[in-house]
Design an enzyme around this catalytic site. Sequence first.
Site, mmCIF file in Angstrom:
data_model
loop_
_atom_site.group_PDB
_atom_site.id
_atom_site.type_symbol
_atom_site.label_atom_id
_atom_site.label_comp_id
_atom_site.label_asym_id
_atom_site.label_seq_id
_atom_site.Cartn_x
_atom_site.Cartn_y
_atom_site.Cartn_z
ATOM 1 C CB SER A 167 -48.542 -2.658 -39.530
ATOM 2 O OG SER A 167 -47.439 -2.735 -40.408
ATOM 3 C CE LYS A 168 -52.526 -1.250 -40.865
ATOM 4 N NZ LYS A 168 -52.542 -0.188 -39.970
ATOM 5 N NE ARG A 169 -44.381 -1.583 -42.123
ATOM 6 C CZ ARG A 169 -43.420 -2.407 -41.769
ATOM 7 N NH1 ARG A 169 -42.909 -3.243 -42.641
ATOM 8 N NH2 ARG A 169 -42.955 -2.395 -40.536
#
Length: 511
Positions: A268-270
């Site tokens: 994911s984005k993180r």
Amino acid sequence: MATTPPRVRFAPSPTGLLHVGNARTALYNWLFARRTGGKFLLRIEDTDLERSEARYEDQLIEDLRWLGLDSDEGPGDGGQPDRGTFGPYRQSERLTVYAEHTERLLREGKAYRCFCTPEELEAERKVAAAGHGSQVYSGRCRALTQAVIEKNLAEGKPFAVRLRIEDRPLRFHDMVRGTVEFAAETVSDPILVRSITGGAGGVSAGVPVYNYVVTVDDALMQISHVIRGDDHISNTPKQVAIYEAFGWPVPEFAHLSTILGADRERLSKRHGATSIATFREMGYLPEALVNYLALLGWGAEDGKTETFTPAELTRAFTLERVTPSPAIFDFDKLNWLNRHYLKLADQGRVAALSWGYFGDRLPAREAAPESVKGWFDRVLALFVPAVDRLDQLPEKTTPIFGFDIETARNDPENAAVLAADSARTVLGELAARVRAHSGNVTPEVFKVWLNEIKAATGVKGQELFHPVRIALTGTHSGREFDKLLPLIEDGAGLNLGIPSVRQRVERFVGV
RNA sequence: GGCGCUAUCGUCUAGGGGUUAGGACGUGAGAUUCUCAAUCUUAAAACCCGGGUUCGAUUCCCGGUAGCGCUACCA
């Protein structure tokens, strides 16, 4: 099925940017189609009106185009008509199709109206959970009499439409996992069409559910191989039941494993960049990303080859060699592949791609004189091999474009170099020669100077080179002087604000 | 909780009843260089655990464990 060319599809929801996981799914579909001479279709799953946006659809198509994943059939962009004869290819334009099919199922007794309220179902689930039984629908609306149904309808009771599932195991074949089987009691009668709250209405008044519409669409579009993420495995038995209810042939399935981040959580984005658009902005080449994604869950027949152009991939790719286990996204390996393709890429293409990263350090490319373009090509030839991605170029090329003297001085390693007495002596000698010199500082001249300084001061090696390097480029490491100097001197004559060797030394040493 | 999927170096993977368990990324060392990068050479590094089956399991079967997914009138 083996005799007719396969038909596969990529069916994204336009609810956000194209994620690498979905891009890999699209890639494997495309590869399979190209490899087998089949068709690759694009279908937009935009039934979630709240989250779907047209701009995401445009972006999606743009991202696929960038990756080189051209589709044979799909929605036309920008008001163009659909491509292909199995459309429409947007689910939002297919609502009547679903309604017709629901009616057919109801008529044939394959589906039934369920008048249970969400509250009732919730209560039922709670009881099941407490008794640690499986939480499946009891099927209590299955056997409603015609009289009761009509009464409910007359009262305007909302209802959902459920599929009547036979009491037998549901199994399907998966090309990457083999046969997958679900016991009968673990699959309850799935909702096909949601109820419409606040009143009666025909069957078409309800909104059909995802599992239902994909199945109808896949069947009607004659999809022969459903290649998708493994988060759909649990949905598959329901879909198989739908195929069977309609008497449609069940396609072949291939469920691709999840892409994880370094912490083994879903990527994911993180974890950093995850959308294709971001990778493009960072200066990754599409062929590098395609190659990397292909390797993430698939391996070549020989077990050794790592680099494949898209064309080579379409020759080598088979679903049988796709691995079922989840894979962790490895940015290091992607970087390695990107460097690889950057070396192979056409110079002009790299120059065009790189230009934009320099902002106002360069004039607009269209307006740039040939002299600047030619010079920039030489800069790239020297520095592109030193970067993982194109967006690192501005930072890497500060030795050419100029650097901030204070920052350079304050860098701890630079400061240590500069603190030595020998460094002061060397720079003094250098400054003297620069002042006495007129015209360009060529590598030849520079070499003579360094030899003279070495002879005059007795300083040599790193103690000689490092301070000189810092004064000229702002850093004690970098490319060879005989490559750097011509770039600096030529660049200085281009009206780009690039300081010459003379200006650099004077500014750094002070007058 | 239920159901399902998965399990080889740190990572991506090859392999498969008997192998020195192969390759790649990354990492260490060396060569090269004023230095960095690149490049070349080289090294270290793996079959989740327990039971079977078998002369022999990392490989086949079962169980466990762990990770992930699904478990909605989301997609």
